[in-house]
Design a protein around this motif. Sequence first.
Motif, short mmCIF file in Angstrom:
data_model
loop_
_atom_site.label_atom_id
_atom_site.label_comp_id
_atom_site.label_asym_id
_atom_site.label_seq_id
_atom_site.Cartn_x
_atom_site.Cartn_y
_atom_site.Cartn_z
N LEU A 93 2.65 -6.56 20.52
CA LEU A 93 2.71 -6.55 19.06
C LEU A 93 1.74 -5.50 18.52
N ASP A 94 2.22 -4.74 17.56
CA ASP A 94 1.43 -3.68 16.95
C ASP A 94 0.28 -4.30 16.17
N LEU A 102 4.86 -5.81 9.81
CA LEU A 102 5.31 -5.52 11.19
C LEU A 102 6.78 -5.89 11.37
N LEU A 103 7.14 -7.08 10.89
CA LEU A 103 8.52 -7.54 11.06
C LEU A 103 9.48 -6.78 10.15
N LEU A 137 -3.26 -10.10 10.64
CA LEU A 137 -3.00 -9.12 11.70
C LEU A 137 -2.67 -9.91 12.98
N THR A 138 -1.70 -9.43 13.72
CA THR A 138 -1.19 -10.25 14.83
C THR A 138 -2.23 -10.49 15.93
N HIS A 139 -3.13 -9.54 16.15
CA HIS A 139 -4.08 -9.74 17.26
C HIS A 139 -5.10 -10.84 16.95
N ASP B 105 -0.39 -0.13 24.86
CA ASP B 105 -0.18 -1.55 24.51
C ASP B 105 1.31 -1.94 24.54
N GLN B 106 2.13 -1.05 25.07
CA GLN B 106 3.57 -1.30 25.30
C GLN B 106 4.37 -1.53 24.03
N THR B 107 3.81 -1.16 22.88
CA THR B 107 4.60 -1.29 21.65
C THR B 107 5.72 -0.25 21.61
#
Lengths: 250, 272
Positions: A93-94, A102-103, A137-139, B105-107
Amino acid sequence: MNISKAVAALEISGLHKYYGSFHALKGIDLIVNRGSFFGLLGANGAGKSTSIHMICGLTKKTQGSIKVLGYEVEHHHEIISRLIGLSQQEFNLDRFFPLHKLLRYHGRLYGIGKKILDHRLDELMSQFGLWEYRNQLTHRLSGGFKRRIMLVRALLHDPEILILDEPSAGVDIELRIDLWRYLKKLNQEGKTIILTTHYLEEAQSLCDDIALLREGEIILQGRKDDIVSKLKGNLINFFLPNPLETPHVE
Amino acid sequence: MSSKDLTLSLSAHAATLSQKKWAGFFSLSLREIERFLTMKSMTVFPPLISTALYIIVFGFFMGRQIVDIHGFSYIMFILPGLLLMSVTMNAFMNASSILYMARYDQTIQDVLLSPLSYFQIVSAYTVSSIVRGVLVGVLVCVAGVLLVRMPIHSPAILLLFLMISAQVFGSFGIMIGLRAEHWEHIAIYINFVVTPLTFLGGVFYSVSLLPPWLKTLNLLNPMFYMVNGLRYGILGISEVSILGSFLITLLLGSTLLGITVYLFKIGYKLKT
């Protein structure tokens, strides 16, 4: 462009994959019918993720053929990418953007119009309990929430085939049960679902058909009940008369 | 139920496929533009400050002791080159860091899974690099106008060369972002390729002052043609043909774009 109902959702024949001298997949043949719930079982390193990545065109095959709804993966990437939704095992996930952005960007990659995208996002984020985290934020979210985001991302463009690589890895029992219920509903609505898992019970409660992979080979394939009955003969069940006591740690 | 009834038509998918693909391209471009804008204190402002420092040092302190070149003060003569340095470095850094991070990060897999063609993916990354390069370039021009009353001879040619120079280094950045295994690999290309090409491309000197063999060597440096174009856009002077400079830069940019699309197509360091 018409796809007949008779066409298989996925048709793999003679699929081989070498990583250097390591023979990761040894001639896999597989057919997944449209509308079925298919389980690909196997231990770590059996070749499940490699197969999934090759179906989606993320890994190059060494030999063989992969067709998604009759389209060769090698030559019809742009069509197939709309037909498939993939939720990968590893989180990718970015971390730059808040969840809703993001989505939204992801949905736009598939050319989904604003109105439909808003509707899909509302529906899926509510379904997966993500709405209140839309500005995060996803992280900064836990593994369970990241897993939900991965699933929403895979479903956002409403693909015909949903591929889930270990979808219940790292999620709590509550989400797992909700997820199973939701996946069953999607399948009943006509979506083809391909699931990889370590867990026989997961495949047993969800899937119609199962293939068992071991060291890059399919060793068993067929209807769930047949496979489970075959496997049961090789399982050892332990029954404990009393629950185990948790050791006390000072 | 007839077999016709059993047939699921995906013609709706097909009819809108093409227009949807371009919506995806714009989305990816915008996402990458927003990415560098969210970090503007790291991406946009530093080159502005370094160029302002160049202007102060070469314009006000040292520049007065250096003779005019082609009728312009030294700072005015080197300003187009300073502008190019900022533009190319930013375009390169944008593309290389985006690609490297996306691989790390494989994005990038998320993008590879999308219905975008490889050309559209590469173009979107390139567009974001062009936007960053040109944005920095415009800010540097504003600083030049405010600090040393920099003229602008031809805004159209200036903008054109800003864009194609950013495209060349954006595409080059994509190549390096694909190739790099560590951040140091990107730094190696900056230190051993981009910086020498820039400094030896006529940023700080006029080729007319060079001995013939060095002049010939200079003509092999693509940066020279970019500096020449920008110098014409700003000062109205050029050391070689403007059309020739444009065509050489365009050819280089197209070649690099073609190579990056090819690298995506074969899955170079993207697919195992």
